[in-house]
Design a protein around this motif. Structure first.
Motif, mmCIF file in Angstrom:
data_model
loop_
_atom_site.group_PDB
_atom_site.id
_atom_site.type_symbol
_atom_site.label_atom_id
_atom_site.label_comp_id
_atom_site.label_asym_id
_atom_site.label_seq_id
_atom_site.Cartn_x
_atom_site.Cartn_y
_atom_site.Cartn_z
ATOM 1 N N ASP A 1 0.668 -1.023 0.051
ATOM 2 C CA ASP A 1 -0.094 -0.107 0.062
ATOM 3 C C ASP A 1 0.902 1.463 0.042
ATOM 4 O O ASP A 1 0.136 2.470 0.129
ATOM 5 C CB ASP A 1 -1.008 -0.019 1.249
ATOM 6 N N LEU B 1 -3.351 -0.496 7.433
ATOM 7 C CA LEU B 1 -3.640 -2.059 7.113
ATOM 8 C C LEU B 1 -4.190 -2.495 8.415
ATOM 9 O O LEU B 1 -3.634 -2.343 9.557
ATOM 10 C CB LEU B 1 -2.908 -2.637 6.311
ATOM 11 N N TYR C 1 -2.642 -11.016 1.169
ATOM 12 C CA TYR C 1 -3.446 -11.470 -0.018
ATOM 13 C C TYR C 1 -3.234 -12.479 -0.662
ATOM 14 O O TYR C 1 -2.065 -13.271 -0.388
ATOM 15 C CB TYR C 1 -3.278 -10.299 -0.947
ATOM 16 N N LYS D 1 -1.630 -6.056 -3.441
ATOM 17 C CA LYS D 1 -2.919 -5.700 -3.596
ATOM 18 C C LYS D 1 -3.162 -4.820 -4.909
ATOM 19 O O LYS D 1 -2.481 -4.397 -5.540
ATOM 20 C CB LYS D 1 -3.016 -4.542 -2.541
ATOM 21 N N GLY E 1 -7.685 -7.412 -2.185
ATOM 22 C CA GLY E 1 -8.028 -6.229 -1.773
ATOM 23 C C GLY E 1 -9.001 -5.475 -1.931
ATOM 24 O O GLY E 1 -9.229 -4.237 -1.320
ATOM 25 N N SER E 2 -9.643 -5.575 -3.119
ATOM 26 C CA SER E 2 -10.657 -4.712 -3.280
ATOM 27 C C SER E 2 -12.065 -4.689 -2.768
ATOM 28 O O SER E 2 -12.610 -3.812 -2.854
ATOM 29 C CB SER E 2 -10.937 -4.775 -4.780
ATOM 30 N N HIS F 1 -6.842 -10.732 3.853
ATOM 31 C CA HIS F 1 -7.926 -10.270 2.831
ATOM 32 C C HIS F 1 -8.174 -11.673 2.171
ATOM 33 O O HIS F 1 -7.586 -12.534 1.835
ATOM 34 C CB HIS F 1 -7.408 -9.437 2.098
#
Length: 365
Positions: A104, A112, A193, A199, A291-292, A303
């Protein structure tokens, strides 16, 4: 994906409010549904973990966990069977590593959920007491499942025959009950993820269990076990879904309309070079970027453990080629929760809904 010769689904439990009682045993889990002992889709059976990997080219993601109901029958259009000479996929250019930089853009934990203490920056620390045997009571099933149960019920109220309809529970009784005398302390790291663990990227698919094992080992990690997947997904509260007790398609990528597969698929890299295979995969594919969906996060900050892509895990105690298991469910109308493990796919199988993520031992305190 390639399937084993026998595809008949296991018997399904009667449509009623039932408890899923998970007991480890040599043959798998013993399930109590509404007072009946049965290997059924309506209940969760627990199976010993095993190791098996499948890897898609260019992408990849897997996670480990424990089984609940008997192996969930795959729908008629389940993953395509891949030819044995299909090309093996290549690992992502950077091996899925973020070299200490958060995906990120900030520090490992910046903005996060969860903590990366004792873990690489692209992983989340999972630490807690794990319950091997749980009781989860479904209060309300999906109408599709209830209708199928009623259709197959005999005059004595027993459900007969196999079914391709997945047992989807819309609401569970709160709280989940731990039936084990002792909980097991666990401490380890898990990819935040699905592979390639970045991500915003689509998770890998068309990956076999063995390929997933090699990809994780290639970046200094390992494939997760069933129990590790379970704890990372459900937390110490033993949640049926990462986000709670009520099924919610707006939280995770689940319950999308099923699309019948019309062509066999190669493994990812070879499929991308074949126009027909590529077009078929694009038609079937309903993944969303990692991660969406911000609501699809476990109590530890991991996630997409439910839905999006099935994740390969290791089932300890099994022998090759039965060490492989699939956890978490995918985007279709499947169980898509934390405890169930699909165990009828062997280590060389791969499909358009199968990926993985990696785990790793946490650094000593």
């Amino acid at each position: 994906m390639r399937r084993r010769a026998r595809r008949a689904g296991p018997p399904v439990a009667p449509a009623r409010r039932g408890s899923a009682l998970q007991r480890p045993s040599a043959a798998g889990l013993v399930v109590l549904c509404g007072g009946l002992i049965a290997a059924c889709l309506g209940c969760d059976r627990r199976e010993h973990a095993a190791t098996d990997a499948a890897t898609p080219a260019g992408l990849a993601g897997l996670a480990g966990a424990v089984a609940t109901a008997p192996a969930e029958p795959a729908p008629p259009d389940d993953a395509a069977a891949a030819p044995s000479d299909a090309a093996a996929p290549e690992p992502a250019p950077d091996g899925g590593s973020n070299d200490g930089v958060s995906i990120d853009g900030g520090s490992a934990d910046g903005g996060l959920p969860g903590s990366s203490a004792g873990c690489p920056d692209d992983m989340v620390l999972v630490e807690g007491d794990y319950c091997p045997l749980v009781e989860q009571i479904c209060l309300k099933h999906h109408k599709e499942y209830e209708k199928d149960q009623a259709r197959r019920a005999n005059p004595y109220g027993e459900v007969e025959g196999s079914s391709s309809v997945s047992e989807r529970c819309l609401e569970y009784r709160q709280p989940t009950v731990c039936l084990s005398k002792k909980r097991t302390p666990m401490r380890y790291c898990v990819d935040r993820y699905e592979w390639p663990n970045r991500k915003g990227e689509l998770p890998a698919l068309l990956v076999s269990w063995r390929e997933a094992v090699k990809l994780c080992e290639g970046v200094g990690k390992r494939l997760c076990t069933e129990d590790e997947f379970n704890l990372a997904c459900e937390g110490e509260e033993m949640l049926p879904y990462t986000y709670g007790y009520d099924r919610d398609p707006s939280k995770c990528n689940i319950d999308r309309p099923f699309r019948q597969r019309e062509l066999s698929l190669y493994r990812y890299e070879r499929c991308m070079k074949d126009p027909k295979c590529k077009a078929e995969l694009e038609r079937l594919d309903q993944r969303v970027p990692a991660g969406s969906m911000p609501g699809c996060v476990s109590p530890f900050g991991v996630h997409d453990l439910n839905g999006n892509i099935n994740e390969w895990v290791v089932r300890p105690g099994r022998k090759s080629p039965q060490r492989s298991g699939l956890k978490g469910g995918w985007w279709g109308p499947m169980r898509g929760r934390c405890r169930p493990t699909v165990g009828f796919h062997n280590e060389e199988d791969y499909g358009y809904e199968q990926g993985f993520r990696c785990c790793k031992d946490a650094a000593p305190r």
